[in-house]
Scaffold this motif. Structure first.
Motif, PDB file in Angstrom:
ATOM      1  N   ILE A  64       0.929  -1.226  -0.002  1.00 42.85           N
ATOM      2  CA  ILE A  64       0.066   0.027  -0.103  1.00 42.85           C
ATOM      3  C   ILE A  64       0.893   1.106   0.097  1.00 42.85           C
ATOM      4  N   ALA A  87       1.151   3.962  -2.995  1.00 40.71           N
ATOM      5  CA  ALA A  87       0.608   5.434  -2.515  1.00 40.71           C
ATOM      6  C   ALA A  87       1.649   6.450  -3.191  1.00 40.71           C
ATOM      7  N   LEU A 117       0.472   8.951  -5.890  1.00 34.26           N
ATOM      8  CA  LEU A 117       0.211  10.141  -5.450  1.00 34.26           C
ATOM      9  C   LEU A 117       1.500  10.967  -5.741  1.00 34.26           C
ATOM     10  N   ILE A 120      -4.621   0.195  -4.293  1.00 36.18           N
ATOM     11  CA  ILE A 120      -5.300   1.425  -3.368  1.00 36.18           C
ATOM     12  C   ILE A 120      -6.552   0.948  -3.116  1.00 36.18           C
ATOM     13  N   TRP A 167       4.032   9.647   9.572  1.00 42.43           N
ATOM     14  CA  TRP A 167       2.937   8.682   8.859  1.00 42.43           C
ATOM     15  C   TRP A 167       2.655   7.659   9.800  1.00 42.43           C
TER      16      TRP A 167
END
Ligand code: SF4
Ligand code: SF4
Lengths: 454, 595
Positions: free
Chosen positions: A83, A87, A91, A213, A287
């Motif tokens: 994931i 990401a 992104l 995702i 994060w």
């Protein structure tokens, strides 16, 4: 921050150098894995009675224990890893490009460990193929365990494809500087490569990332894995809609912690302070803090719902969980990490890489404990808790503990081997760090790079 | 669950409100409905008879509905001849489970009675306490859901002695390891409940669920339901030992084979051969290995004996299980739960009768014994010809009659030596002669039997001996009289029970005399007093949705019930209660602590 400029030579260093330390680590990891393999053989020869497990009910124990807890933990790390990497790609979080491939490798390694645990956990692993595949068309309709195996396999394939696609790009461009004795491997990896595919691949990778995702909450640690437990009404400790999100937060915190540790190890081993910069660690830590917060928040939900005015069975189970010292320890570890992360955001001087690593270890320990306890507590407090032997007793046997050492050895080995084969940092990342990540088309840009090198 | 004192319905105010709303929705008078509902509840509690209930509202109902179709009509008419059954039972006549049919039924049968009926139908979502109205409604269980056979059990917990015979029999039949208690019996206590009176015991085989979660989660189809008879079995050749079935089963009935089983397959086969089985006691009629203990690394649980059901152990074992055969009070009733004529379903329909039948079997004084006693009193039969003597022994009577000269020597069946011994026994028991030596007693006996002269003994002793001899006869005669007296005083003896059973079974005049049980009302009372009133029935964890095929009669354990020691320990039958004690021995590095 380092002033050195990242170069191809930097990311090729692990591939082309071997050191005494490398061999020592390799030896230690192989020993760890080997020791557990021997223990597993012993288990196969003598039966699962060598574990601390027993039957729940009148049998006074738990049916699943450390093996399954550790299985979920590794799957969590793996799923979180993919994931994370998706990401980054989706992104355009370029900051984390240097650790994207490490996250993917963590996924492969984590899934390998998890897959191994499935075998280790089984009474008759020899029948895996005939019994499971032979009835797949029927069982896939009902059995969460079959969903699990399906999804784990699917993600293994997906991640491997994903990794292979990005590797083709790198291998083609760096081929000259890669060791010749792995020639056949590189040949296979770059089979039929043409420059035209770069664009297609990049788009494919993007779509794959999107798929990952989108499916993460459903098919990965937010769905199928927790459903293994959450759908069973007989076990109130598990039967809850919050398990999906809860598992997902655990996966993400564990994976980020894993990436922090692996990245720190590589940085240290190969002087990559200009590639895996402190900035990357700070970002990862943030994060980690965010997902730790979510993790604690969902735990809070479970506790409030389970303790306020819950049905008897749910209340008993939740009360027991909350009162368990290991649960408190696990929550404490995550909470302290969270506190540290917030503190270092406000006061950046509190940050240090060592502290980041400590935080990562704390979270990984916390999630591992939580996972094992989650499995065990489910059996301790079933709805039908009438038996004198329930809650039962369970403590992992020496062999079970050794499995943790063994699978960790396996994961380290995978990293050590892969790092000798291909660069564990993407060429793209170096290009990006160097600032020659043009605004133009990627292919053009890498073409120039290649020409320069030639 | 809110069971408010002021609510007439056991489901409480909330439910009552809901009912009222429903009644408001209909075109009929809801006040009348509520009042009727309240009184209908009183009927189920026994405070009001059905006939009275019917009469009370007949006019109102006629006015409101134009027709009085309430099921109590029948009761009203039959009230004199039949007193068993409750309003709830009568309501069964109206089938219905969906919301629509409920409403229709409500109109059809009159709203008041519906209140009771709904209570009975609402069983699925409610705890045991809520189902007062449903408690007596045995026949709602085992409603034929499919045409196929579904083997299962009706277990009468009120009859279980906790002797663990079934546990031992299962272990022997299936040759399971120590602690692998496919059949398990446990006593329990409720935390704050009253644990004194009724029995808190549970007999726990696999429930052979119709919607078995264990089967649903199995990744291999090893856990499956056999088409033929609905047994939930494990294919030992397919199972991979993932143990998910054990995780998913809410009852904790699965036992994994953690190590090599103590009995080999060869031995099992040998035993099967020795017993002349038509098979190896392992593979069933489909040639799948589903019976006897599991091999290492796979899952096992109660099978309900497929080998027997397949006829491999002879026709007489079909339709039986090892545990059922072994249960002394016959608490376990195995059979087709879909067949209203089957052993378990028959038991359910007539719990009290069946229980009484089994309890009274072989007990005395029965009807014949009472009849005989009457015959004796009327002089139609000699004392010595009596089969049943409450007080007295045939040998002693024979000896006494002989001494009294009532019996000729030729009529004696006792040998001389035996006769002498019997006489010595009689006189030896007399208080006045307690001091005498054996030898003196012998002489006394000889005198009585005419083998010695009276001068050889003390005359007081002789008198006492004669009194003792006379007492044998008078006691016996009084015993016979007592049997009749007890019968006529309606004390509950096996005879009364037999009469009651026969009477309720439709026999015309089963009584020995008019002083016995001659009306069905008393018959029912006798049976209930003898075999216990109809206890409620339940299925374990019914709201989990497993659709179990074991129905229990007796107390349902609450959510906080906790096992306590039973009358017989597992070690007493050579078994092991907690399997972990056995398994710990093989654990590598057993730390002796627990998480
Ligand atoms: S009780 Fe029901 S769920 Fe449990 S093993 Fe038996 S059939 Fe399966
Ligand atoms: S242990 Fe065997 S029977 Fe049970 S779920 Fe796993 S494969 Fe199926």
């Amino acid at each position: 921050m380092s002033t050195k400029t990242p170069s191809e030579a930097d990311i090729l260093r692990p591939v082309n150098n071997v050191s005494k330390k490398y061999f020592m680590l390799f030896g230690a990891a192989a020993l760890a894995l080997g020791a557990f393999l021997v223990a597993w053989m012993y288990q196969l020869a003598n039966g699962m009675a060598v574990t601390g497990l027993s039957d729940w009910g009148s049998g006074g124990g738990v049916t699943w224990g450390l093996y399954i807890g550790a299985f979920i933990w590794w799957v969590g790390i793996a799923h979180g890893g993919i994931i994370l990497s998706a990401a980054v790609r989706l992104l355009d979080m370029d900051r984390y490009m240097p650790v994207a491939r490490l996250a993917e490798l963590l996924t492969i390694a984590g899934l390998s460990a998890a897959g191994f645990y499935i075998l280790v956990h089984m009474g008759r692993p020899d029948r895996m193929v005939t019994s499971v595949l032979g009835h797949y068309h029927i069982t896939v309709n009902n059995s969460p365990l079959v969903w699990d195996v399906t999804v784990i396999t699917a993600y293994f394939v997906l991640t491997a494809t994903y990794l292979a696609l990005t590797l083709r790009y790198d291998i083609t461009r760096l081929r000259d500087q890669l060791p010749d004795h792995f020639e056949p491997f590189y040949k296979v990896m770059t089979l039929g490569y043409t420059k035209d595919e770069d664009e297609v691949v990049e788009r494919m990778v993007w779509w794959l990332a999107l798929a990952i995702i989108i499916m993460a909450p459903l098919l990965l640690h937010g769905g199928v894995i927790p459903w293994l437990f959450a759908v069973l009404p007989g076990m109130p400790g598990w039967f809850s809609a919050v398990q999906g999100p809860q598992f997902l937060t655990i996966a993400l915190t564990s994976a980020i912690s894993g990436v922090i540790i692996v990245a720190a190890a590589f940085r240290r081993a190969y002087d990559w302070d200009h590639i895996m910069t402190d900035d990357v660690f700070r970002g990862l830590l943030l994060w980690l803090g965010f997902f730790s917060l979510l993790f604690l928040w969902l735990q809070l939900q479970q506790n409030v719902v389970g303790l306020f005015k819950a049905p008897v069975n749910v209340g008993v189970a939740q009360q027991a969980t909350l009162a368990h010292p290991l649960y408190q320890l696990s929550m404490g570890l995550v909470f302290l990490t969270l506190a540290f992360i917030f503190a270092q955001t406000i006061r950046p001087s509190l940050f240090s890489r060592t502290r980041a690593i400590v935080a990562a270890f704390a979270v990984l320990t916390g999630t591992l404990i939580e996972k094992i306890l989650f499995v065990v507590e489910g059996f301790f407090h079933p709805t039908f808790e009438i038996y004198a032997a329930t809650p039962g007793e369970y403590f992992p046997s020496a062999i079970e503990w050794l499995s943790l050492v063994g699978t960790t050895g396996l994961v380290v080995l995978i990293f050590l081997v892969v790092s000798k084969l291909v660069p564990v940092v993407e060429l793209h990342a170096v290009e990006h760090l160097r600032g020659d990540h043009g605004h133009g088309h990627d292919t053009d840009e890498s073409e120039t790079t290649k020409e320069v090198k030639a | 669950m809110s069971t408010d004192d002021e609510s007439f319905h056991p489901l409480g105010n909330e439910w009552e409100g809901e009912l009222e709303e429903m009644l408001d929705d209909t075109e009929y008078d809801s006040d009348l409905g509520m009042k009727m509902a309240q009184d209908a509840m009183r009927v189920t509690k026994g405070e009001l008879s059905e006939a009275e209930f019917h009469e009370m509202y007949h006019d109102d109902v006629m006015e409101e509905f134009g027709v009085d179709d309430r099921p109590t009509e029948a009761a009203y008419e039959q009230a004199q001849e039949e007193q068993k059954g409750t309003a709830t039972r009568m309501l069964e006549a109206f089938e219905g489970d969906g919301e629509e049919s409920r409403r229709e039924t409500m109109k059809k049968m009159g709203v008041g009675a519906a209140a009771v009926g709904l209570g009975a139908w609402g069983t699925v979502d409610d705890g045991p306490e809520a189902n007062l109205a449903a408690a007596d409604d045995h026949s709602s269980y085992g409603k034929v859901e499919n045409d196929g056979t579904q083997l299962g059990m009706v277990i009468d917990l009120e009859r279980c002695d906790g002797c663990l015979s079934c546990v031992a029999a299962c272990q022997e039949e299936n040759q399971t390891d120590q602690g692998v208690n496919w059949m398990y019996v446990l006593d329990y206590e409720e935390p704050d409940g009253d644990n004194s009176g009724s029995r808190n015991r549970l007999v726990r085989p696999c429930q052979h669920c119709t919607d078995a979660p264990c089967e649903k989660v199995c990744p291999t189809t090893a856990r499956h339901t056999r088409d033929k008879d609905g047994l939930v079995l494990t294919d030992y050749d397919v199972c991979i030992g993932c143990r998910y079935c054990q995780v998913a089963c809410p009852y904790g009935v699965n036992y994994f084979q953690w190590d090599e089983p103590s009995v080999s397959t060869d031995e099992i086969k040998q035993t099967a051969d020795d017993m002349g089985m038509d098979g190896d006691h392992m593979t069933d009629h489909r040639d799948r290995w589903v019976d006897s203990r599991a091999p290492r690394g796979v899952m096992s649980k109660c099978t309900m004996c497929p080998t027997r059901q397949d006829g491999h152990m002879g026709d007489e074992k079909v339709g039986t299980t090892a545990c059922e055969d072994a249960c002394p009070p016959e608490a376990i009733n195995f059979g087709d739960m879909n067949d209203p004529e089957s052993k378990p379903q028959q038991y359910l329909t007539n719990v009290v009768q069946t229980r009484a039948e089994r309890m009274v079997d072989g007990q005395s004084p029965n009807r014949e014994n009472v009849q005989e006693s009457y015959n004796f009193l009327e002089g139609d039969v000699e004392l010595l010809e009596m089969e049943y003597l409450e007080d007295g022994d045939h040998d002693e009577i024979q000896a006494a009659l002989f001494i009294q000269g009532e019996l000729a020597e030729s009529e004696l069946t006792l040998e001389d030596e035996e006769l002498r011994e019997v006489v010595i026994d009689i006189i030896g028991d007399a208080d006045a002669l307690a001091e005498l030596e054996d030898e003196e007693l012998g002489t006394l006996a000889d005198v009585l039997l005419g083998d010695a002269s009276e001068g050889d003994v003390d005359s007081d002793d002789l008198d006492a001996a004669n009194t003792a001899i006379d007492a044998v006869i008078t006691d016996a005669e009084e015993g016979v009289q007592a049997v009749v007296d007890r019968y006529e005083s309606r004390e509950i003896t096996p005879a009364e029970v037999e009469e009651s059973l026969a009477l309720l079974d439709g026999e015309e005049e089963p009584w020995v005399s008019e002083a016995g049980i001659t009306d069905e009302g008393s018959a029912q009372n006798v049976l209930e007093a003898y075999a216990g009133g109809e206890a409620s029935t339940f299925k374990l964890l019914e709201d989990v949705g497993t659709n179990p095929n074991v129905t229990y009669i007796g107390n349902e354990p609450g959510p906080e019930a906790e096992q306590v020691e039973g009358p017989v320990a597992y070690s007493d039958i050579g078994g092991t209660d907690n399997r972990k004690d056995v398994l710990d021995e093989k654990t590598v590095g057993d730390a002796g602590v627990s998480l």
